[in-house]
Design an enzyme around this catalytic site. Structure first.
Site, PDB file in Angstrom:
ATOM      1  N   GLN A 101      -4.483  -2.310   9.684  1.00 13.96           N
ATOM      2  CA  GLN A 101      -4.220  -3.604   8.739  1.00 13.96           C
ATOM      3  C   GLN A 101      -4.879  -4.912   9.697  1.00 13.96           C
ATOM      4  OE1 GLN A 101      -2.774  -4.011   5.728  1.00 13.96           O
ATOM      5  NE2 GLN A 101      -3.519  -6.057   5.957  1.00 13.96           N
ATOM      6  N   ASP A 109     -11.755   1.806   4.197  1.00 17.52           N
ATOM      7  CA  ASP A 109     -12.380   0.340   3.836  1.00 17.52           C
ATOM      8  C   ASP A 109     -13.879   0.339   3.694  1.00 17.52           C
ATOM      9  OD1 ASP A 109     -10.207  -1.474   3.941  1.00 17.52           O
ATOM     10  OD2 ASP A 109     -10.012  -0.993   6.224  1.00 17.52           O
ATOM     11  N   LYS A 132       0.960  -1.119   0.130  1.00 18.44           N
ATOM     12  CA  LYS A 132       0.137  -0.154  -0.118  1.00 18.44           C
ATOM     13  C   LYS A 132       0.942   1.112  -0.083  1.00 18.44           C
ATOM     14  CE  LYS A 132      -3.762  -2.482   1.974  1.00 18.44           C
ATOM     15  NZ  LYS A 132      -3.811  -3.211   3.364  1.00 18.44           N
TER      16      LYS A 132
END
Ligand SMILES: NC(=O)c1ccc[n+]([C@@H]2O[C@H](COP(=O)([O-])OP(=O)(O)OC[C@H]3O[C@@H](n4cnc5c(N)ncnc54)[C@H](OP(=O)(O)O)[C@@H]3O)[C@@H](O)[C@H]2O)c1
Length: 302
Positions: free
Chosen positions: A111, A134, A67
């Site tokens: 994460q 998310d 990422k």
């Protein structure tokens, strides 16, 4: 997001199904995101996606590196906090709170997974919903349910983008989703039932409460496997010529075990590949959500 288009001429080695890889879809989403990031920088705003990692799991550290590399390529800032495996729930919430209140941070993710003594869902609920890249915060699920703008859950949004990219008609067609989990089946059902040209489908969701679920999947124009049960979708569950999207996976160590049996390619008209289907589109959507969050701070879209 804007519909991006393409066509796949690939075919599976054994069958006739057209392959629907996620990488070109992700590239199209990321190209659009990079252009939006350039526009923001010209107005003095550098979009940023912050990450929090708890503990020393190698796979998780690897996902963070991917990422961060992607962020650098897109011209995003990517502030990062690495907490020790012994971090307390309060310390995790403090790290989230610092990013929540930092105006230079537009998107934020923790994460997954976190060490067993920590409550991931509780931490998720402390993320500022407008920075929730998310798209899994309960407020964003609520926004999705009532059709308000906000970050969309990445995997469902990635599936819609994949169908749009390959110009697979969804509106008015029968979509059956195997699985009603909170990260995939349930939000995808809400998304694909929305009144928009790339959605607007007749959506049915089946699960363990529907033992005869094959009766439904066999009539699906588009079948999405979202159960996390290796090989659960077999050729006899697929209508000839249907589109099959394999999103559910389980890992045996590093080995990926998809929901969709490979032999489905012999019956389906189009199918995501065993590896590299939905996954790449999910990551691209994180950055899409972050750049939209940065734009919202300029009141550009609401
Ligand atoms: N590719 C990606 O980027 C990505 C991203 C997110 C998730 N995923 C994968 O997607 C899958 C689903 O995720 P989730 O979080 O939504 O999972 P989940 O919460 O565990 O949901 C699984 C769903 O599948 C149903 N199911 C399980 N076994 C079944 C069976 N034998 N017959 C019928 N239905 C069955 C369950 O039914 P009940 O509700 O009745 O128990 C449940 O609704 C997982 O494999 C996950 O790894 C992939």
């Amino acid at each position: 997001m804007t519909t991006t288009r393409g066509s796949a001429e690939h075919h599976t080695p054994s069958g006739t199904a057209r392959l629907l890889p996620g990488a070109p879809v992700a590239e199209a989403v990321l190209a659009e995101t990079a252009a939006a990031a350039t526009g923001l920088r010209s107005r003095g705003i550098t979009p940023s996606l912050a990450t929090i990692l708890v503990g020393d799991d190698d796979a998780s550290a690897g996902y963070i590196s991917i990422k961060q590399r992607q962020a650098a390529e897109l011209g995003f800032d990517s502030p990062h906090v690495h907490l020790p495996a012994t971090a307390t729930q309060a310390e995790l919430h403090q790290a989230i709170a610092r990013f929540n209140t930092d105006p230079a941070v537009h998107g934020l993710l923790v994460q997954y997974p976190v060490p067993g003594h920590l409550d991931y869902d509780a931490a998720l609920q402390t993320i500022d919903p407008d920075k929730d890249v998310d798209g899994m915060h309960p407020l964003n699920m609520g926004r999705l349910a009532v059709g308000l703008p906000g970050p969309l859950p990445c995997t469902p949004a990635g599936i819609e983008a994949l169908l749009a990219y390959y110009e697979i008609p969804v509106a008015g067609r029968e979509v059956v989703i195997l699985g009603r989990g909170a990260t995939l089946g349930r939000p995808l059902a809400m998304l694909l039932a929305q009144k928009r040209p790339t959605a607007n489908a007749a959506v049915t969701v089946v699960h363990t409460g529907v033992p005869d679920w094959a009766r439904y999947t066999r009539r699906a124009d588009i079948l999405v496997a979202a159960a996390g049960v290796p090989g659960i979708v077999r050729p006899e569950h697929v209508k000839p010529g249907a589109v099959v999207i394999g999103a559910g996976v389980r890992y045996d160590g590093r080995r990926l075990l998809p929901d969709v049996d490979e032999a489905c390619a012999e019956v389906a008209g189009a199918i995501t590949p065993r590896v590299g289907g939905v996954g790449p589109t999910t990551v691209a959507m994180l950055f899409h959500n972050a750049v939209r969050a940065a734009e919202r701070t300029l009141s550009m879209i609401r």
